[in-house]
Design an enzyme around this catalytic site. Structure first.
Site, PDB file in Angstrom:
ATOM      1  CB  ILE A 126     -64.199  71.845  -9.316  1.00  0.00           C
ATOM      2  CG1 ILE A 126     -64.720  73.078 -10.059  1.00  0.00           C
ATOM      3  CG2 ILE A 126     -64.173  70.640 -10.246  1.00  0.00           C
ATOM      4  CD1 ILE A 126     -63.871  73.494 -11.253  1.00  0.00           C
ATOM      5  CE  LYS A 147     -72.520  74.429  -0.979  1.00  0.00           C
ATOM      6  NZ  LYS A 147     -73.212  73.289  -0.329  1.00  0.00           N
ATOM      7  N   GLY A 148     -68.786  78.187  -2.531  1.00  0.00           N
ATOM      8  CA  GLY A 148     -68.554  79.350  -1.701  1.00  0.00           C
ATOM      9  C   GLY A 148     -69.834  79.855  -1.081  1.00  0.00           C
ATOM     10  CB  ALA A 149     -70.448  82.750   1.135  1.00  0.00           C
ATOM     11  CG  PHE A 150     -71.672  85.297  -2.427  1.00  0.00           C
ATOM     12  CD1 PHE A 150     -72.679  85.965  -1.750  1.00  0.00           C
ATOM     13  CD2 PHE A 150     -70.352  85.585  -2.106  1.00  0.00           C
ATOM     14  CE1 PHE A 150     -72.378  86.896  -0.777  1.00  0.00           C
ATOM     15  CE2 PHE A 150     -70.047  86.520  -1.139  1.00  0.00           C
ATOM     16  CZ  PHE A 150     -71.058  87.181  -0.462  1.00  0.00           C
ATOM     17  CB  SER A 205     -71.562  75.695  -6.407  1.00  0.00           C
ATOM     18  OG  SER A 205     -72.611  75.683  -7.368  1.00  0.00           O
ATOM     19  CB  ALA A 206     -66.911  76.469  -9.239  1.00  0.00           C
ATOM     20  CE  LYS A 239     -67.599  83.009  -9.343  1.00  0.00           C
ATOM     21  NZ  LYS A 239     -66.560  84.063  -9.341  1.00  0.00           N
ATOM     22  CG  ASP A 294     -61.234  88.786  -3.808  1.00  0.00           C
ATOM     23  OD1 ASP A 294     -60.480  88.795  -2.811  1.00  0.00           O
ATOM     24  OD2 ASP A 294     -62.116  87.926  -3.985  1.00  0.00           O
TER      25      ASP A 294
END
Length: 591
Positions: free
Chosen positions: A10, A12-15, A17-18, A33, A129
């Protein structure tokens, strides 16, 4: 990992995924996560481990639920958190498609986010954040704050200095490379609430330098006028340039605009959660609604009057003492409704006073003297007229009692109960001082009848000058003379009043005629030719007319005075004939 079944990816990021997973035994959905550790800097690895430890320790209903965590093969940090079916706030803003959220919903969301931040700040945790994509919406439309990857644990007076976060949500002090504290999260939350309100980012520019200029100068577009000024001002206070001028999360939760929603959220939240603002608000609320049983009687009476205008919930904490003569606050609230409905009617003051007194007697305790409800106000003796105000001392409003009016105060424009009085002063003291000036109780008994007769000039002073017959309506009640009235007192009183007017205005022919009429009335032969009741009513009508004329003269209302005295001219009817006409009118009204 064997306990979970992977359903889909569901995010995805630079560090990392979820993943959306389901617990095989619980059959409940969670979010897994996975943060990649391979080929990352030491700082990124420390951040991943810190997030895993931090989210495992925090417990708050408005922070994402922690389920489990582990390190997989030394390459991934895996964190299992609760799944929010509503997605994140950034997606919700896109789905709104230009339709504004209601102010009530935004206030509820803001309260929940403030409670989450207040919990973190009380435990010396900076989120760093806070943004719309890190705010998640649960199935019941409540809020969860997540993603503690950039969070920092501070010592008591420590400040952060690292430039981390999302540029559009960064505070001015962070961009100016100034050490920052918890007020940086308030700024970021203000940007989020602005975006949720206006459906557009608070700060947006084509390049980084322009964005920094807007943030450092705190230049924002006006919020939609759909929302109240108090709510818009609340958001602007969170976006103040100086962190010293920005309110804290705890201060914002005490804002009057958010207080109703704080109580609503507290009632729905779990009592086992450690939420500092909710606990504090609940304690304050209980203190305000609790009545100590050992307070003095005067303080208890003031409290009862104050609570009779409040909500019904306050009554449940009332503890009246057994020796107290007045009614409890529960009865006071019930009687306030009936008393207000009675006083809201534009009725004769004697009728309103009789009705209010009767209702006060019904709810009175047995230790207080009772007055029969069936007795009309004009048949009270002087002593009985003092009793009803004692029973109605604790009433919210009071009406002017008619039986306390002396003849020299007939023209006072305060005889109707159509407007409720705002004072809480008891009428008993005023009644005693007036009655002490009277020599005979018969004059006090006669006062209600005089009050109704004098209603004709009183109405003329309040309203534009109208013909006399318009004021003599059947609503004023009977004007017949009670059999026990001392007529000699009334006759002498009338003569004194007329002579005083004659002395002030000796050249007035109407004054001489009125004096002659009263002199003729004192003659026995003349008195036999006139009905005694008619003479008395005519004399009192003339008395009221003269007093009202003197009042108009004192107020320099000459035009109205001329209209009033026009029937007494040399070519008009004589004062005697006018008095007879007035008497006939009173008789017709009485019949």
């Amino acid at each position: 990992m064997d306990q979970y079944e992977v359903l889909e990816q569901i995010g995805k990021g630079a560090f990392g995924s979820a993943l959306l997973v389901r617990h095989k035994l619980e059959k409940k959905k969670y979010v897994l996560k996975k943060i990649r550790l391979a080929r990352q800097t030491d700082r990124t690895r420390r951040s991943a481990h810190q997030e895993m430890q931090l989210i495992a320790t925090v417990r708050n209903p408005f922070i994402v639920e922690y389920k489990d965590s582990w390190v997989e093969k030394g390459c991934y940090v895996c964190i299992v958190i609760g799944y929010c079916e509503g997605g994140d706030m950034a997606e919700a803003i896109k789905r709104a498609n230009g339709t504004y959220f209601s102010e009530e919903k935004l206030c509820k969301w803001l309260v929940q986010l403030l409670m989450a931040l207040d919990y973190l700040h009380a435990n010396h945790i900076l989120h760093r954040d806070v943004k719309c994509s890190n705010i998640f919406i649960a199935r019941d439309q409540s809020i969860r704050l997540g993603d503690f990857g950039l969070a920092k644990i501070l010592t008591s007076d420590d400040l952060a200095s690292s430039v981390v976060g999302t540029p559009s949500y960064m505070c001015p002090e962070l961009l100016a490379d100034i050490p920052y504290g918890t007020k940086s999260d308030i700024w970021s939350l203000g940007c989020c609430i602005y975006e949720m309100t206006a459906l557009r980012p608070a700060f947006k520019a084509f390049d980084m330098q322009a964005l920094i200029n807007k943030i450092t100068k705190s230049i924002v577009s006006p919020l939609p006028t759909k929302y109240s000024g108090a709510f818009r001002g609340l958001i602007k206070s969170m976006l103040r340039k100086s962190p010293e001028h920005r309110p804290s999360a705890a201060q914002l939760l005490k804002h009057p605009q958010l207080q109703p929603y704080v109580l609503q959220v507290q009632l729905k939240s779990s009592p086992t959660r450690n939420i500092l603002p909710i606990h504090q608000s609940l304690t304050d609320k209980v203190k305000k609604m609790t009545f100590p049983s050992d307070v003095v009687d005067s303080a208890r009476r003031r409290m009862a009057r104050r609570n009779s205008l409040g909500n019904e919930r306050t009554v449940t904490f009332s503890k009246p003492s057994p020796e107290r003569n007045s009614v409890s606050s529960t009865r006071s609230i019930k009687e306030y409704t009936t008393t207000q409905s009675v006083e809201g009617l534009s009725v004769d003051s004697s009728e309103a006073g009789d009705e209010v007194t009767s209702k006060a007697i019904i709810t009175k305790t047995s230790s207080i003297l009772r007055t029969p409800k069936s007795l009309p106000a004009k048949t009270y003796t002087a002593r009985n007229q003092l009793e009803p105000p004692k029973t109605s001392y604790n009433r919210t409003y009071r009406s002017e009692l008619p039986s306390k009016t002396t003849p020299n105060k007939i023209a006072r424009p305060a005889r109707r109960a159509s407007l409720p009085l705002s004072t809480y002063e008891t009428p008993t003291k005023r009644s005693i001082s007036i009655l002490e000036q009277l020599d005979s109780p018969d004059v006090s008994v006669n006062a209600p009848r005089i009050d109704r007769i004098a209603e004709f000039p009183l109405a003329s002073s309040e309203d534009p000058l109208l013909p006399i017959h318009n004021k003599l309506s059947p609503g004023h009640g009977s004007c017949s003379t009670p059999p026990f009235i001392n007529r000699s007192i009334t006759k002498d009183k009338c003569t004194i009043q007329v002579l005083r007017t004659d002395g002030d205005n000796g050249s007035d022919s109407s004054g001489r005629n009125a004096t002659a009429a009263s002199s003729r009335g004192s003659n026995d032969s003349r008195q036999q030719r006139f009905d005694t009741s008619s003479f008395q009513q005519r004399a009192e009508a003339l008395e009221g007319l003269l007093e009202f004329s003197a009042q108009l003269l004192q107020q320099e209302r000459y035009e109205e005075l001329g209209i009033l005295l026009k029937p007494f001219g040399p070519e008009k009817a004589s004062p005697r004939e006018t008095a007879i006409w007035l008497t006939k009118s009173f008789k017709e009204t009485a019949s």
